[in-house]
Motif scaffolding. Structure first.
Motif, short mmCIF file in Angstrom:
data_model
loop_
_atom_site.label_atom_id
_atom_site.label_comp_id
_atom_site.label_asym_id
_atom_site.label_seq_id
_atom_site.Cartn_x
_atom_site.Cartn_y
_atom_site.Cartn_z
N THR A 26 0.83 -1.20 0.00
CA THR A 26 0.00 0.00 0.00
C THR A 26 0.87 1.25 0.00
O THR A 26 0.58 2.22 -0.70
N ARG A 27 1.94 1.24 0.76
CA ARG A 27 2.85 2.38 0.81
C ARG A 27 3.50 2.59 -0.56
O ARG A 27 3.64 3.73 -1.01
N THR A 28 3.90 1.52 -1.22
CA THR A 28 4.51 1.63 -2.55
C THR A 28 3.51 2.19 -3.56
O THR A 28 3.85 3.07 -4.35
N GLN A 29 2.27 1.72 -3.51
CA GLN A 29 1.25 2.24 -4.41
C GLN A 29 0.99 3.72 -4.17
O GLN A 29 0.81 4.49 -5.11
N THR A 30 1.00 4.11 -2.92
CA THR A 30 0.80 5.52 -2.58
C THR A 30 1.95 6.37 -3.11
O THR A 30 1.72 7.46 -3.66
N MET A 31 3.16 5.89 -2.97
CA MET A 31 4.33 6.64 -3.44
C MET A 31 4.32 6.76 -4.96
O MET A 31 4.66 7.82 -5.51
N ILE A 32 3.93 5.70 -5.66
CA ILE A 32 3.86 5.74 -7.12
C ILE A 32 2.80 6.74 -7.57
O ILE A 32 3.02 7.52 -8.50
N SER A 33 1.65 6.73 -6.90
CA SER A 33 0.59 7.68 -7.23
C SER A 33 1.04 9.12 -6.99
O SER A 33 0.78 10.00 -7.81
N LEU A 34 1.70 9.35 -5.88
CA LEU A 34 2.20 10.69 -5.56
C LEU A 34 3.24 11.13 -6.58
O LEU A 34 3.24 12.29 -7.03
N LEU A 35 4.12 10.25 -6.97
CA LEU A 35 5.14 10.56 -7.98
C LEU A 35 4.50 10.90 -9.32
O LEU A 35 4.90 11.87 -9.97
N ALA A 36 3.50 10.14 -9.73
CA ALA A 36 2.80 10.42 -10.99
C ALA A 36 2.11 11.78 -10.93
O ALA A 36 2.16 12.56 -11.90
N LEU A 37 1.50 12.10 -9.82
CA LEU A 37 0.85 13.39 -9.65
C LEU A 37 1.85 14.54 -9.72
O LEU A 37 1.61 15.54 -10.41
N CYS A 38 2.97 14.38 -9.05
CA CYS A 38 4.01 15.42 -9.06
C CYS A 38 4.59 15.62 -10.45
O CYS A 38 4.82 16.74 -10.89
N LEU A 39 4.84 14.53 -11.17
CA LEU A 39 5.38 14.64 -12.52
C LEU A 39 4.38 15.30 -13.47
O LEU A 39 4.76 16.11 -14.32
N GLY A 40 3.11 14.98 -13.32
CA GLY A 40 2.09 15.61 -14.14
C GLY A 40 2.01 17.10 -13.89
O GLY A 40 1.90 17.91 -14.82
N TYR A 41 2.08 17.49 -12.63
CA TYR A 41 2.06 18.91 -12.28
C TYR A 41 3.30 19.62 -12.80
O TYR A 41 3.20 20.74 -13.33
N LEU A 42 4.45 18.99 -12.69
CA LEU A 42 5.69 19.57 -13.21
C LEU A 42 5.59 19.80 -14.72
O LEU A 42 5.99 20.86 -15.21
N MET A 43 5.04 18.85 -15.44
CA MET A 43 4.91 19.00 -16.89
C MET A 43 3.95 20.15 -17.24
O MET A 43 4.19 20.88 -18.19
#
Length: 53
Positions: free
Chosen positions: A9-26
């Motif tokens: 669950t922690r890994t899934q949360t981190m992947i989701s957060l990373l995807a969100l951050c990368l999308g915002y950065l783009m």
């Protein structure tokens, strides 16, 4: 008793957060590039502020 999330669950949360951050950065990067290019677009096309909008 406080329970902690499982490792999966922690890994899934981190992947989701990373995807969100990368999308915002783009998005921010794209907006910055367009704003910098507006001056050249205005000069080369002879557009006014309304035309740029």
């Amino acid at each position: 008793m406080i329970t902690t999330p499982s490792q999966q669950t922690r890994t899934q949360t981190m992947i989701s957060l990373l995807a969100l951050c990368l999308g915002y950065l783009m998005t921010i990067l794209d907006i910055t590039i367009v704003n910098v290019a507006l001056v050249d677009i205005k000069e080369h096309l002879g557009a006014n502020v309304t035309g740029l909008q």
